[in-house]
Every structure is written in structure tokens, then in C-alpha cells.
Design a protein around this motif. Structure first.
Motif: not given
Length: 181
Positions: A42-48
Motif C-alpha cells: 500500500s506504500y509502493a511508490l509513496a516517495g514519488l
């Protein structure tokens, strides 16, 4: 039977690093625990950066994009296995990039989470997030159904059967390289 992955794509550009794929604050999640595996996804690619839009819809734990198209050096940064695991846990089946950081590519094989295809040309400038595409494993082609265009991909090679098996240890057991006991 021909293997095909079909769905909408999420488009990224160059140098997407592991901090963008899964920010360090979520590395305390243990992927071998099913509830934490789901949470990690659910946190995948949250740092984009915000300019890419949302990869995981608000209030959801899975993405609507099973395929990512990216530019050069995808997965650069740290050696964390959490990066391909987070993408796989989110629902990603494949990434198509111009090139990969070597450790990310190896972690895809080690974990068996997703297929790291390499494009033969720069696709991230030709595609838009939301395009409907399919990857044909037999012909090594990416078909953009939205644009009605076909692009050749570099063959997966030896990594394909390893990912099919579910990762390096599952493959080693399956092929008799290590005991399955």
C-alpha cells in the motif's frame, strides 16, 4: 499457451530510486508476514514527486496499474529487497524500463515478485499513465492498445523461469539445486 499480462500502465521517467519506490520509514514492515506484506504494497511508490499522480488510489491498498513503464536506471539507490516486494505486493506484475540498477534487477529474481523487462527504445516519452497495454511473453512484445502500436522488448532470458517459480530459492528447489525438504 501464451503468457500475457494486460492492464493499465503507470509511466515514470529516469532514475526512479528505491526511496521513491518504498520510502525508508516503511522498511520496518516484514514482508514474510501476510498483513505486513499487504501494508508494504500500500506504500509502493509513496516517495514519488506529486507530478506523477497517485499510484495507489486514496483509501485503497492495491494499485490499478499492473504494469509500470519507466526510463533509465530504474531501481537505483539502496540494495533493499523491499523495493520489488512492495511493487509486487501492490499488484504490479511487470516493469518495462530502458535499464535497471543491477541490484534491483537481481532483487526481482531473488524475490520473484515481478518481471523486469527491458525496452529496446525509450517508451516513457511515448506512453501516458492509463494507457491500456499488454505484454506478450512469447513474442517479447509490448502492445499499446490505446495507441494501437507494438514495441519489441528484450527477451527476459534466464530470469523468466526464476520469477515464474516464485524467486531464486523456489527455483532452486524446483530444479533440484537444493533439497525441497
Amino acid at each position: 499457451m501464451t503468457k500475457v499480462i494486460r492492464g493499465k500502465i503507470f509511466v515514470l521517467d529516469d532514475n526512479i530510486d528505491t526511496d521513491q519506490i518504498i520510502p525508508a520509514e516503511y522498511l520496518t514492515l516484514v514482508p514474510s508476514k501476510p498483513d505486513e506484506y499487504e501494508k508494504l504494497g500500500s506504500y509502493a511508490l509513496a516517495g514519488l514527486p506529486d507530478r506523477y499522480g497517485k499510484f495507489i488510489p486514496p483509501g485503497e491498498i492495491k494499485t490499478t496499474y499492473p504494469i509500470i513503464v519507466a526510463g533509465e536506471n530504474f531501481g537505483c539507490g539502496s540494495s533493499r529487497e523491499h523495493a520489488p516486494i512492495a511493487l509486487g505486493a501492490s499488484g504490479v506484475k511487470a516493469v518495462i524500463a530502458e535499464s535497471y540498477a543491477r541490484i534491483f534487477f537481481r532483487n526481482c529474481a531473488a524475490t520473484g515478485e515481478l518481471y523486469p523487462w527491458e525496452s529496446q527504445e525509450r517508451l516513457c516519452d511515448k506512453f501516458e499513465t492509463g494507457h491500456e497495454v499488454s505484454i506478450d511473453f512469447e513474442t517479447n512484445q509490448l502492445i499499446n492498445h490505446t495507441l494501437n502500436q507494438i514495441y519489441n522488448l528484450k527477451p527476459l532470458g534466464e530470469i523468466g523461469p526464476v520469477i515464474d517459480a516464485g524467486g531464486i530459492f523456489a527455483y532452486a528447489r524446483q530444479t533440484g539445486m537444493i533439497s525441497s525438504r
